[in-house]
Design an enzyme around this catalytic site. Structure first.
Site, short mmCIF file in Angstrom:
data_model
loop_
_atom_site.label_atom_id
_atom_site.label_comp_id
_atom_site.label_asym_id
_atom_site.label_seq_id
_atom_site.Cartn_x
_atom_site.Cartn_y
_atom_site.Cartn_z
CD GLU A 12 -30.22 28.98 -12.90
OE1 GLU A 12 -29.41 28.31 -12.39
OE2 GLU A 12 -29.93 29.80 -13.01
CE1 TYR B 4 -30.85 25.95 -10.55
CE2 TYR B 4 -31.39 23.77 -11.78
CZ TYR B 4 -30.74 24.96 -11.67
OH TYR B 4 -30.92 25.25 -13.08
#
Length: 432
Positions: free
Chosen positions: A241, A153
């Protein structure tokens, strides 16, 4: 206990306005800003990234089944992923009105892509995040399917507590990062960036290492991180993101899925990006409200709420419900309001056949109550208002506003506070 209606409103508001942060303490409260953020489809975000040197899967966008099949042939990939393009999550488990199950499909046969696209384009896709009837699919993305050997991530956030951008990463990707933050906070890594100096090679390398990239992949990941940071600044993003930020068995670092949030205040210098805003999935009344810088959210009650500010909107919904009523919507004027906006707001509210009463609840700080009052009286006369109108005003020029309303000769019910206003609005509906 919060009302179901207000809970629905809160969810909608948060979807519109809250930017998630993994940097804030769990006890910190969120600041809620009522505004509709720029909506980009997945393919639009990926094109922005690709155009700026960020590694994404090869893809094409198609409007018809034939285009989708031709795109699959052009890709000449071992495996193809076909994805319906709507502004909602849960597409993989969604159901189309055509009967097709799943908005994301994998295949090795370009002909199958055409057959699947035929059951997607022009049909509604219902997911856990769409209305019950689903959302119409106008485009599909035909992309090269890549195997992922490891998922991480990575995100860049504009964080107030750091007064600038922060890199956030975790070696555990492909799942909700909130779950990782809750269960394994030691696996969340952060790098504060000096917005004047920019990102340093050492910071990008350190983040790549923390994400678990080794050997040549470490340099490759660091390079992608720097390119993502440059994109973040270039497009005036508040968040980029990437989840998953992954590696393939062939040794490539790829941004497999991305979400980008933009600073609406930068629209004047990001005209090309904001021109891509996909409003096709909005209710027509939302688009009409946006034309006049009004923020509108529809609910399923019968008392229209005309307010200024998200907090006041939610409080108004709560108190209407607690007094036995149901809000039909709330329409937020914002700060720099003009009489013309008030008129258009009333025009939108009275066009809703569900509305049986209107409650105006204005707290005048930036907003001038006298402007509101003039706008209301003009709207009532020109639109020949047929439903009860309850008004509670407080703040800047409130006494002048009250004189305007009382001298108007219009059937307006004044209220001394929000509780009084809610009771009167609910009572006016009950009398019918």
């Amino acid at each position: 206990m919060a009302s179901p209606m207000a809970a629905q409103a809160r969810k909608l508001l948060r979807d519109l306005a809250l930017q998630p942060t993994l940097l804030a303490p769990r006890t910190q409260t969120f600041q809620l800003t009522f505004r509709r953020w720029l909506n980009l489809q997945e393919y639009q975000s990926k094109k922005l990234m690709s155009d700026n040197g960020v590694k994404v899967q090869r893809f094409f966008v198609a409007d018809t089944a034939n285009e989708a099949q031709e795109a699959a042939k052009k890709l000449n990939a071992k495996e193809i992923v076909l994805k319906a393009q709507i502004l909602a999550g849960g597409r993989g488990k969604g159901i189309f009105s055509s009967g097709l199950k799943g908005g994301v499909h994998l295949t090795k046969d370009p002909k199958v892509v055409g057959k699947l696209a035929k059951q997607m384009i022009g049909y509604n896709l219902a997911t856990k995040q769409t209305p019950k009837e689903g959302v119409k699919v106008n485009k599909v993305m035909v992309a090269e399917a890549l195997d992922i050997s490891r998922e991480t991530y990575f995100a860049i956030l504009m964080d107030r507590s750091y007064n600038g951008p922060v890199l956030v990463g975790s070696p555990q990707g492909g799942i909700d990062i909130e779950e990782v933050a809750a269960s394994n906070p030691e696996l969340i890594f952060k790098e504060q960036i000096d917005i004047i100096e920019g990102i340093k090679d050492s910071q990008a390398q350190r983040m790549a290492e923390n994400l678990g990239f080794l050997g040549p992949l470490k340099n490759q990941a660091a390079d992608q991180i720097k390119k993502l940071y440059n994109l973040f600044l270039k497009i005036d993003a508040t968040q980029v993101e990437v989840n998953p930020f992954g590696e393939t068995p062939e040794g490539q670092v790829v941004c497999f899925d991305a979400k980008i949030n933009f600073d609406d205040n930068a629209e004047f210098r990001q005209k090309d990006i904001f021109a891509m805003d996909d409003k096709s999935e909005n209710e027509p009344i939302e688009n009409e409200a946006a034309r006049y810088d009004l923020k509108y959210i529809g609910l399923d009650g019968n008392i229209a709420c005309f307010v200024n500010g998200a907090g006041l909107a939610m409080a108004t919904c709560d108190i209407i419900f607690l007094n036995g009523g149901k809000p039909a919507n709330f329409l937020d004027l914002g700060g720099g309001v003009k009489e013309a906006q008030v008129y258009q707001a009333f025009k939108l509210l009275t066009a809703d056949p569900k509305v049986e009463a209107i409650l105006v609840n204005i707290f005048g700080g930036i907003v001038n109550c006298a402007i509101i009052a003039n706008g209301i009286t003009k709207a009532c006369r020109e639109l020949e208002l047929k439903v009860p109108l309850v008004i509670r005003l407080e703040g800047t020029n409130v006494h002048e506003a009250q004189k305007i309303l009382s001298n108007s000769g219009l059937p307006i019910t004044s209220a001394i506070d929000l509780e009084d206003a809610a009771k009167k609005a609910v009572a006016s509906v009950a009398k019918k």
